[in-house]
Design a protein around this motif. Structure first.
Motif, PDB file in Angstrom:
ATOM      1  N   PRO A  97      30.085  20.817 -23.784  1.00 56.53           N
ATOM      2  CA  PRO A  97      28.931  21.625 -23.371  1.00 56.53           C
ATOM      3  C   PRO A  97      27.955  20.812 -22.516  1.00 56.53           C
ATOM      4  CG  PRO A  97      28.604  20.908 -25.619  1.00 56.53           C
ATOM      5  CD  PRO A  97      29.972  20.417 -25.210  1.00 56.53           C
ATOM      6  N   PHE A  98      27.072  21.547 -21.798  1.00 56.05           N
ATOM      7  CA  PHE A  98      26.133  20.940 -20.856  1.00 56.05           C
ATOM      8  C   PHE A  98      24.697  21.125 -21.344  1.00 56.05           C
ATOM      9  CE2 PHE A  98      29.852  22.729 -18.741  1.00 56.05           C
ATOM     10  CZ  PHE A  98      30.360  21.620 -18.078  1.00 56.05           C
ATOM     11  N   PRO A  99      23.822  20.146 -21.102  1.00 54.32           N
ATOM     12  CA  PRO A  99      22.426  20.281 -21.543  1.00 54.32           C
ATOM     13  C   PRO A  99      21.777  21.523 -20.939  1.00 54.32           C
ATOM     14  CG  PRO A  99      22.884  18.029 -20.839  1.00 54.32           C
ATOM     15  CD  PRO A  99      24.072  18.849 -20.440  1.00 54.32           C
ATOM     16  N   SER A 100      20.996  22.219 -21.753  1.00 57.24           N
ATOM     17  CA  SER A 100      20.344  23.448 -21.290  1.00 57.24           C
ATOM     18  C   SER A 100      19.030  23.175 -20.571  1.00 57.24           C
ATOM     19  CB  SER A 100      20.082  24.377 -22.471  1.00 57.24           C
ATOM     20  OG  SER A 100      19.040  23.877 -23.298  1.00 57.24           O
ATOM     21  N   GLY A 101      18.541  21.947 -20.631  1.00 59.52           N
ATOM     22  CA  GLY A 101      17.289  21.614 -19.968  1.00 59.52           C
ATOM     23  C   GLY A 101      16.057  21.989 -20.756  1.00 59.52           C
ATOM     24  N   GLY A 102      16.225  22.342 -22.028  1.00 56.61           N
ATOM     25  CA  GLY A 102      15.082  22.705 -22.856  1.00 56.61           C
ATOM     26  C   GLY A 102      15.503  22.876 -24.300  1.00 56.61           C
ATOM     27  N   LEU A 138      23.420  34.744 -14.112  1.00 55.73           N
ATOM     28  CA  LEU A 138      24.256  34.178 -13.058  1.00 55.73           C
ATOM     29  C   LEU A 138      23.951  34.868 -11.732  1.00 55.73           C
ATOM     30  CD1 LEU A 138      27.734  34.047 -14.841  1.00 55.73           C
ATOM     31  CD2 LEU A 138      26.202  32.123 -14.427  1.00 55.73           C
ATOM     32  N   ARG A 139      23.889  34.057 -10.673  1.00 51.24           N
ATOM     33  CA  ARG A 139      23.804  34.604  -9.311  1.00 51.24           C
ATOM     34  C   ARG A 139      24.558  33.648  -8.399  1.00 51.24           C
ATOM     35  NH1 ARG A 139      20.431  34.777  -4.527  1.00 51.24           N
ATOM     36  NH2 ARG A 139      20.584  36.882  -3.651  1.00 51.24           N
ATOM     37  N   GLY A 140      25.757  34.037  -7.989  1.00 47.95           N
ATOM     38  CA  GLY A 140      26.579  33.154  -7.182  1.00 47.95           C
ATOM     39  C   GLY A 140      26.889  31.871  -7.944  1.00 47.95           C
ATOM     40  N   ASP A 141      26.563  30.733  -7.326  1.00 49.17           N
ATOM     41  CA  ASP A 141      26.820  29.453  -7.984  1.00 49.17           C
ATOM     42  C   ASP A 141      25.575  28.917  -8.696  1.00 49.17           C
ATOM     43  OD1 ASP A 141      25.257  28.724  -5.841  1.00 49.17           O
ATOM     44  OD2 ASP A 141      26.697  27.303  -4.979  1.00 49.17           O
ATOM     45  N   GLN A 142      24.621  29.810  -8.963  1.00 49.00           N
ATOM     46  CA  GLN A 142      23.417  29.425  -9.692  1.00 49.00           C
ATOM     47  C   GLN A 142      23.445  30.019 -11.099  1.00 49.00           C
ATOM     48  OE1 GLN A 142      20.707  31.081  -6.718  1.00 49.00           O
ATOM     49  NE2 GLN A 142      19.885  29.034  -6.362  1.00 49.00           N
ATOM     50  N   ILE A 143      22.977  29.236 -12.058  1.00 47.05           N
ATOM     51  CA  ILE A 143      22.855  29.698 -13.432  1.00 47.05           C
ATOM     52  C   ILE A 143      21.399  29.529 -13.849  1.00 47.05           C
ATOM     53  CG2 ILE A 143      23.556  27.453 -14.406  1.00 47.05           C
ATOM     54  CD1 ILE A 143      24.926  29.005 -16.682  1.00 47.05           C
ATOM     55  N   VAL A 144      20.845  30.584 -14.446  1.00 45.29           N
ATOM     56  CA  VAL A 144      19.459  30.590 -14.905  1.00 45.29           C
ATOM     57  C   VAL A 144      19.476  30.619 -16.428  1.00 45.29           C
ATOM     58  CG1 VAL A 144      17.215  31.721 -14.746  1.00 45.29           C
ATOM     59  CG2 VAL A 144      18.834  31.900 -12.844  1.00 45.29           C
ATOM     60  N   ILE A 145      18.715  29.734 -17.057  1.00 44.76           N
ATOM     61  CA  ILE A 145      18.749  29.564 -18.507  1.00 44.76           C
ATOM     62  C   ILE A 145      17.351  29.760 -19.082  1.00 44.76           C
ATOM     63  CG2 ILE A 145      19.290  27.978 -20.410  1.00 44.76           C
ATOM     64  CD1 ILE A 145      21.071  26.454 -18.275  1.00 44.76           C
ATOM     65  N   ILE A 146      17.247  30.611 -20.101  1.00 45.45           N
ATOM     66  CA  ILE A 146      15.999  30.758 -20.854  1.00 45.45           C
ATOM     67  C   ILE A 146      16.105  29.907 -22.107  1.00 45.45           C
ATOM     68  CG2 ILE A 146      14.601  32.323 -22.253  1.00 45.45           C
ATOM     69  CD1 ILE A 146      14.144  32.927 -19.406  1.00 45.45           C
ATOM     70  N   LEU A 171       7.717  23.490 -25.585  1.00 50.70           N
ATOM     71  CA  LEU A 171       7.390  24.726 -24.882  1.00 50.70           C
ATOM     72  C   LEU A 171       8.676  25.463 -24.505  1.00 50.70           C
ATOM     73  CD1 LEU A 171       4.677  23.474 -22.334  1.00 50.70           C
ATOM     74  CD2 LEU A 171       4.265  24.970 -24.306  1.00 50.70           C
ATOM     75  N   PRO A 172       8.641  26.791 -24.503  1.00 52.18           N
ATOM     76  CA  PRO A 172       9.762  27.507 -23.911  1.00 52.18           C
ATOM     77  C   PRO A 172       9.812  27.246 -22.411  1.00 52.18           C
ATOM     78  CG  PRO A 172       7.993  29.032 -24.442  1.00 52.18           C
ATOM     79  CD  PRO A 172       7.586  27.691 -24.999  1.00 52.18           C
ATOM     80  N   SER A 173      10.946  27.529 -21.808  1.00 53.73           N
ATOM     81  CA  SER A 173      11.079  27.240 -20.378  1.00 53.73           C
ATOM     82  C   SER A 173      12.153  28.108 -19.765  1.00 53.73           C
ATOM     83  CB  SER A 173      11.416  25.762 -20.151  1.00 53.73           C
ATOM     84  OG  SER A 173      12.674  25.437 -20.742  1.00 53.73           O
ATOM     85  N   ILE A 174      12.104  28.197 -18.438  1.00 52.74           N
ATOM     86  CA  ILE A 174      13.182  28.784 -17.657  1.00 52.74           C
ATOM     87  C   ILE A 174      13.675  27.708 -16.697  1.00 52.74           C
ATOM     88  CG2 ILE A 174      11.536  29.814 -16.002  1.00 52.74           C
ATOM     89  CD1 ILE A 174      13.601  32.097 -15.658  1.00 52.74           C
ATOM     90  N   THR A 220      12.583  23.413 -13.338  1.00 44.21           N
ATOM     91  CA  THR A 220      12.158  23.875 -14.660  1.00 44.21           C
ATOM     92  C   THR A 220      10.727  24.391 -14.590  1.00 44.21           C
ATOM     93  OG1 THR A 220      13.581  22.270 -15.789  1.00 44.21           O
ATOM     94  CG2 THR A 220      11.758  23.189 -17.066  1.00 44.21           C
ATOM     95  N   ILE A 221      10.469  25.536 -15.194  1.00 48.52           N
ATOM     96  CA  ILE A 221       9.115  26.071 -15.331  1.00 48.52           C
ATOM     97  C   ILE A 221       8.821  26.241 -16.815  1.00 48.52           C
ATOM     98  CG2 ILE A 221       7.579  28.028 -14.898  1.00 48.52           C
ATOM     99  CD1 ILE A 221       9.075  28.558 -12.321  1.00 48.52           C
ATOM    100  N   SER A 222       7.762  25.613 -17.302  1.00 49.71           N
ATOM    101  CA  SER A 222       7.353  25.765 -18.697  1.00 49.71           C
ATOM    102  C   SER A 222       6.622  27.088 -18.870  1.00 49.71           C
ATOM    103  CB  SER A 222       6.446  24.606 -19.121  1.00 49.71           C
ATOM    104  OG  SER A 222       7.157  23.383 -19.088  1.00 49.71           O
ATOM    105  N   LEU A 223       6.790  27.696 -20.051  1.00 49.72           N
ATOM    106  CA  LEU A 223       6.203  28.997 -20.346  1.00 49.72           C
ATOM    107  C   LEU A 223       5.251  28.884 -21.533  1.00 49.72           C
ATOM    108  CD1 LEU A 223       9.510  31.043 -19.980  1.00 49.72           C
ATOM    109  CD2 LEU A 223       7.789  30.587 -18.222  1.00 49.72           C
ATOM    110  N   SER A 224       4.556  29.959 -21.822  1.00 50.62           N
ATOM    111  CA  SER A 224       3.522  29.939 -22.862  1.00 50.62           C
ATOM    112  C   SER A 224       4.140  29.803 -24.250  1.00 50.62           C
ATOM    113  CB  SER A 224       2.691  31.224 -22.810  1.00 50.62           C
ATOM    114  OG  SER A 224       2.057  31.367 -21.559  1.00 50.62           O
ATOM    115  N   VAL A 225       3.469  29.040 -25.101  1.00 49.99           N
ATOM    116  CA  VAL A 225       3.901  28.861 -26.484  1.00 49.99           C
ATOM    117  C   VAL A 225       3.963  30.223 -27.175  1.00 49.99           C
ATOM    118  CG1 VAL A 225       3.300  27.897 -28.732  1.00 49.99           C
ATOM    119  CG2 VAL A 225       2.951  26.545 -26.664  1.00 49.99           C
ATOM    120  N   GLY A 226       5.077  30.481 -27.876  1.00 47.66           N
ATOM    121  CA  GLY A 226       5.193  31.693 -28.659  1.00 47.66           C
ATOM    122  C   GLY A 226       5.404  32.962 -27.873  1.00 47.66           C
ATOM    123  N   SER A 227       5.619  32.872 -26.560  1.00 47.06           N
ATOM    124  CA  SER A 227       5.784  34.084 -25.761  1.00 47.06           C
ATOM    125  C   SER A 227       7.134  34.754 -25.987  1.00 47.06           C
ATOM    126  CB  SER A 227       5.594  33.772 -24.276  1.00 47.06           C
ATOM    127  OG  SER A 227       6.513  32.781 -23.840  1.00 47.06           O
TER     128      SER A 227
END
Length: 417
Positions: A139-144, A152-160, A174-177, A196-203
């Motif tokens: 497996p690969f690190p999720s970055g958060g 998925l969009r083409g060769d891009q993967i977006v992870i919440i 923090l949560p992140s995308i 990476t974009i950090s998101l609000s705590v508990g959102s």
């Protein structure tokens, strides 16, 4: 606030395939065919995947025959090399997510979240039988912390990364995308720049929904009560738009609307949103920057409308209504004016969660989860679509029970190859 709807209600590794479970599946094995080798998929058959989300996480794979009967695939379950999330509190948030398992059909790749170990498992799908083989480096690190959804969009993967796993409470977390690049051989690698974009705590961000062929990503921040949207650039960079609160005018009594479950109409600029706490389907469009623009709501006859899926033509929309154990069918021939034409009650105990349409659009699959420590309910439901009007009938062999190692584990995500 009565969110009974999606929790108790939204309440609710390796698969322990008991003797009883094996006995139940045996007739289906005998009924699958005469095509030279029982391992080779017939033209009319498909493979349905879900993940155990157990202590040792794994992907289950079921062969679907022409009658909608499911048989556990030889070699399944397939280890993801990571952990799921076990939360005996059954509280809101940690399991209220979508797109936990997704398929890149063009490249025959499957990805699944390891929510409890902060990674994404990657697999090659063998086209002749649907079995899974790990991609190199998986497996690969999720970055958060606590990945729950994949877009998925083409060769891009977006992870919440939701950051609601109680076993991973980290000070300052923090949560992140996050966005990553998917290589030709199915590996997930970082872009050169930070994406990476950090998101609000508990959102409680819940879904990384990519918008068809448009460069936008939508997310329902469930407990934050807002719709998030982003522009996605070829270099993996995300540009966040201002989050949109759900309109206060849609409150019912003292209950404010919260979003859970998103889908876009494949043939029009419509974004559909489950207003889970007030039993309404929200209808949005979006502007040139991808900012959601509220249009209206339409009623839902069930309780806790959550996850959504549309057919390829954009003429039917299906919703899993967790609080009432029903699935609604909407006529979206006019995508701006959905009309509920059916609400079917699903057999057996448990709360309904994620759902997916078969690529043939002959069947719809819905994950059922137990609603409490003592309650049964972990299962995979199969519903047949009427070829004329898209309404649903549960097949006689449904549901297929899913037995897990931990008594508090709940399967999540469903995708079909």
């Amino acid at each position: 606030m009565k969110i009974f709807a999606c929790h108790r209600v939204i309440a609710t590794a390796v698969l322990v395939t008991t003797v009883a479970f094996a006995a139940q599946l045996a007739p289906s094995l005998a009924q699958i065919g005469d095509a030279g080798s029982d391992d080779i998929l017939r033209r009319s058959e498909r493979v349905v995947y879900t993940e155990t989300n157990d202590i040792a996480n794994a992907v289950l794979a079921f062969r679907r025959d022409d009658q909608g009967r499911l048989t556990l695939l030889p070699g399944a379950p397939f280890s993801t090399g990571g952990k799921g999330v076990i939360d005996p509190s059954f509280k809101l948030g940690p399991f209220d997510t979508d797109q936990n398992v997704v398929i890149d059909h063009d490249r025959r790749l499957l990805f699944a979240v390891n929510s409890g170990s902060n990674s994404i498992a990657g697999f090659h799908i063998r086209p002749h039988d649907g079995a899974l083989e790990p991609t190199r480096g998986s497996p690969f690190p999720s970055g958060g912390i606590n990945p729950v959804s994949i877009g998925l969009r083409g060769d891009q993967i977006v992870i919440i990364n939701q950051d609601l796993d109680s076993a991973q409470n980290t000070a300052g977390g923090l949560p992140s995308i996050v966005t990553r690049h998917v290589t030709e051989d199915g590996r997930i690698v970082k872009f050169p720049a930070n994406t990476t974009i950090s998101l609000s705590v508990g959102s409680a961000p819940s879904q990384a929904l990519t918008a068809n062929n448009r460069p936008f990503v939508f997310d329902a921040q469930f407990l934050g009560g807002r719709l998030a949207s982003y522009r996605l650039f070829p270099n993996g960079r995300l540009l966040a738009n201002p989050p949109q609160p759900l309109p206060a005018s849609e409150s019912v009594g003292g209950t404010a609307p919260l979003p859970l479950g998103l889908w876009v109409n494949p043939d029009a600029r419509q974004l559909y949103v489950g207003f889970v706490t007030v039993n309404k389907l929200g209808v949005y469009t979006w502007d040139e920057e991808g900012v959601p623009v509220f249009e209206r709501t339409v009623a839902n006859s069930g309780k806790a409308i959550c996850w959504l899926r549309a057919n390829r033509a954009g003429t039917r929309l299906y919703s899993a209504n967790t609080g009432s154990s029903t699935v609604s069918v909407y006529d979206t021939t006019d995508p701006d004016e959905p009309k509920e034409i059916q609400a079917i009650h699903i057999s057996g105990p448990g709360a309904l969660f994620q759902l997916a349409l078969d690529p043939t659009e002959r069947f719809l699959y819905v994950i059922g989860q137990r609603g409490s420590h003592a309650a049964p309910g972990n299962a995979l439901h199969v519903l047949a679509l009427d070829e004329e009007d898209g309404t649903l009938t549960e097949v006689s062999s449904s549901p297929v029970p899913i037995t897990l190692q931990s008594p508090d584990a709940r399967p999540q995500g469903v995708a079909v190859f």
